[in-house]
Each structure stands twice: as structure tokens, then as C-alpha cells.
Design a protein around this motif. Structure first.
Motif, PDB file in Angstrom:
ATOM      1  N   PRO A  63       0.801  -1.231   0.000  1.00  0.00           N
ATOM      2  CA  PRO A  63       0.000   0.000   0.000  1.00  0.00           C
ATOM      3  C   PRO A  63       0.838   1.287   0.000  1.00  0.00           C
ATOM      4  N   SER A  64       2.092   1.222   0.446  1.00  0.00           N
ATOM      5  CA  SER A  64       2.927   2.420   0.463  1.00  0.00           C
ATOM      6  C   SER A  64       3.240   2.914  -0.951  1.00  0.00           C
ATOM      7  N   VAL A  65       3.072   2.058  -1.946  1.00  0.00           N
ATOM      8  CA  VAL A  65       3.326   2.438  -3.335  1.00  0.00           C
ATOM      9  C   VAL A  65       2.348   3.533  -3.779  1.00  0.00           C
ATOM     10  N   ARG A  66       1.206   3.651  -3.112  1.00  0.00           N
ATOM     11  CA  ARG A  66       0.253   4.726  -3.441  1.00  0.00           C
ATOM     12  C   ARG A  66       0.892   6.099  -3.276  1.00  0.00           C
ATOM     13  N   LEU A  67       1.920   6.203  -2.475  1.00  0.00           N
ATOM     14  CA  LEU A  67       2.597   7.477  -2.241  1.00  0.00           C
ATOM     15  C   LEU A  67       3.863   7.609  -3.083  1.00  0.00           C
ATOM     16  N   PHE A  68       3.916   6.858  -4.184  1.00  0.00           N
ATOM     17  CA  PHE A  68       5.130   6.823  -4.980  1.00  0.00           C
ATOM     18  C   PHE A  68       5.557   8.201  -5.466  1.00  0.00           C
ATOM     19  N   SER A  69       4.626   9.039  -5.872  1.00  0.00           N
ATOM     20  CA  SER A  69       5.014  10.361  -6.387  1.00  0.00           C
ATOM     21  C   SER A  69       5.694  11.189  -5.293  1.00  0.00           C
ATOM     22  N   PHE A  70       5.219  11.063  -4.060  1.00  0.00           N
ATOM     23  CA  PHE A  70       5.856  11.750  -2.934  1.00  0.00           C
ATOM     24  C   PHE A  70       7.281  11.235  -2.740  1.00  0.00           C
ATOM     25  N   PHE A  71       7.416   9.910  -2.718  1.00  0.00           N
ATOM     26  CA  PHE A  71       8.738   9.322  -2.535  1.00  0.00           C
ATOM     27  C   PHE A  71       9.661   9.690  -3.692  1.00  0.00           C
ATOM     28  N   ALA A  72       9.128   9.675  -4.909  1.00  0.00           N
ATOM     29  CA  ALA A  72       9.936   9.997  -6.085  1.00  0.00           C
ATOM     30  C   ALA A  72      10.485  11.415  -6.002  1.00  0.00           C
ATOM     31  N   THR A  73       9.669  12.355  -5.545  1.00  0.00           N
ATOM     32  CA  THR A  73      10.121  13.737  -5.401  1.00  0.00           C
ATOM     33  C   THR A  73      11.270  13.830  -4.398  1.00  0.00           C
ATOM     34  N   LEU A  74      11.117  13.166  -3.257  1.00  0.00           N
ATOM     35  CA  LEU A  74      12.187  13.186  -2.254  1.00  0.00           C
ATOM     36  C   LEU A  74      13.458  12.528  -2.773  1.00  0.00           C
ATOM     37  N   LEU A  75      13.299  11.400  -3.450  1.00  0.00           N
ATOM     38  CA  LEU A  75      14.467  10.682  -3.954  1.00  0.00           C
ATOM     39  C   LEU A  75      15.199  11.505  -5.007  1.00  0.00           C
ATOM     40  N   ARG A  76      14.452  12.142  -5.903  1.00  0.00           N
ATOM     41  CA  ARG A  76      15.100  12.989  -6.910  1.00  0.00           C
ATOM     42  C   ARG A  76      15.872  14.119  -6.240  1.00  0.00           C
ATOM     43  N   LEU A 102      11.068  -0.592  -4.186  1.00  0.00           N
ATOM     44  CA  LEU A 102      11.133  -1.602  -5.243  1.00  0.00           C
ATOM     45  C   LEU A 102      10.656  -2.960  -4.729  1.00  0.00           C
ATOM     46  N   GLN A 103      11.024  -3.286  -3.491  1.00  0.00           N
ATOM     47  CA  GLN A 103      10.633  -4.569  -2.929  1.00  0.00           C
ATOM     48  C   GLN A 103       9.136  -4.663  -2.686  1.00  0.00           C
ATOM     49  N   CYS A 104       8.487  -3.522  -2.516  1.00  0.00           N
ATOM     50  CA  CYS A 104       7.045  -3.501  -2.255  1.00  0.00           C
ATOM     51  C   CYS A 104       6.208  -3.295  -3.512  1.00  0.00           C
ATOM     52  N   THR A 105       6.860  -2.943  -4.610  1.00  0.00           N
ATOM     53  CA  THR A 105       6.143  -2.574  -5.820  1.00  0.00           C
ATOM     54  C   THR A 105       5.731  -3.815  -6.604  1.00  0.00           C
ATOM     55  N   PRO A 106       4.436  -3.916  -6.881  1.00  0.00           N
ATOM     56  CA  PRO A 106       3.996  -5.034  -7.712  1.00  0.00           C
ATOM     57  C   PRO A 106       4.366  -4.776  -9.171  1.00  0.00           C
ATOM     58  N   SER A 107       4.344  -5.810  -9.955  1.00  0.00           N
ATOM     59  CA  SER A 107       4.563  -5.633 -11.393  1.00  0.00           C
ATOM     60  C   SER A 107       3.239  -5.245 -12.019  1.00  0.00           C
TER      61      SER A 107
END
Length: 130
Positions: A63-76, A102-107
Motif C-alpha cells: 500500500p505504500s506504493v500509493r505514495l510513490f510520487s511523494f517518494f519519487a520527489t524526495l528521492l530525486r 522496489l521490494q514492495c512494488t507489484p509488477s
């Protein structure tokens, strides 16, 4: 600063104990953590925040993948190759957070994440600073 570090440590404890049960309140947690990130320029606080986010991703899981855009901004931001050298110490934590995601992300992997590969690759290929 010390108070914020203590609060984040307590929050990490709660995350570990609660685990996947936190999924329904992820948007609220996201809001508070984002506000904390934006409100501080202190390097040590951001280090603790990245670690807290990693613990959150590992505990909540997919479920944390729902916040991917937030994480992506921080990582960038953390892995920006043109950034000041002060951010270099954030690279390892940012890469740890990315690995947890990556470990939590489904294909299939979200297309929005492909831009992170360049930033992460640059960080890994960068010579270690002594």
C-alpha cells in the motif's frame, strides 16, 4: 532538533509495532511527514525522516506504493547530481528507501519511476568521498 528526533524515533517504534494496519491512514501520515520535510532545512532531521520513511515502507508494504510520487520527489531531490555536496550523505538513505519501494512494488513497475533510475545510477557510480 532533539525533540523532533525523539518524536521520529517514537514514530518509528509505532510504525514497527503497527505495521500494515497503518495503510488506511497513509494519506494523513504522508501529509504530516511532507510538512515536516518542507519545514526544516536541517540535514540531521532529513536523515531521520528518510529513515522513518524507509521503516514506513517496509512495515506497510505494497500500500505504500500509493505514495510513490511523494517518494519519487524526495528521492530525486536527495540524489540530484547537481546538488551541493552536503546532500551526499543522504544518498545511501535515499537508495535504501528506493530499494524498500522496489521490494514492495507489484509488477508492472510504475512508469513514473523510470526517471529515478538515472539519479540512482549516478549516485551509485559516483566515487566515494573521503
Amino acid at each position: 532538533t532533539q525533540t523532533i528526533k525523539q518524536v521520529l524515533s517514537m514514530f518509528q517504534f509505532v510504525i514497527c509495532k503497527t505495521g500494515p494496519k497503518l495503510a488506511p491512514i497513509l494519506p494523513s501520515l504522508h501529509s504530516h511527514l511532507l510538512n515536516l520535510w518542507k519545514s526544516t532545512e536541517l540535514h540531521q532531521i532529513r536523515i531521520h525522516l528518510l529513515y522513518t520513511l524507509k521503516v514506513l515502507v517496509q512495515s506497510v508494504g505494497t500500500p505504500s506504493v500509493r505514495l510513490f510520487s511523494f517518494f519519487a520527489t524526495l528521492l530525486r531531490w536527495c540524489l540530484d547530481p547537481s546538488a551541493a555536496s552536503a546532500r551526499v550523505s543522504l544518498h545511501d538513505l535515499a537508495l535504501d528507501l528506493w530499494l524498500a519501494l522496489l521490494q514492495c512494488t507489484p509488477s508492472p513497475f510504475p512508469k513514473s519511476s523510470f526517471g529515478l533510475f538515472d539519479a540512482c545510477w549516478y549516485s551509485l557510480a559516483r566515487p566515494a568521498e573521503i
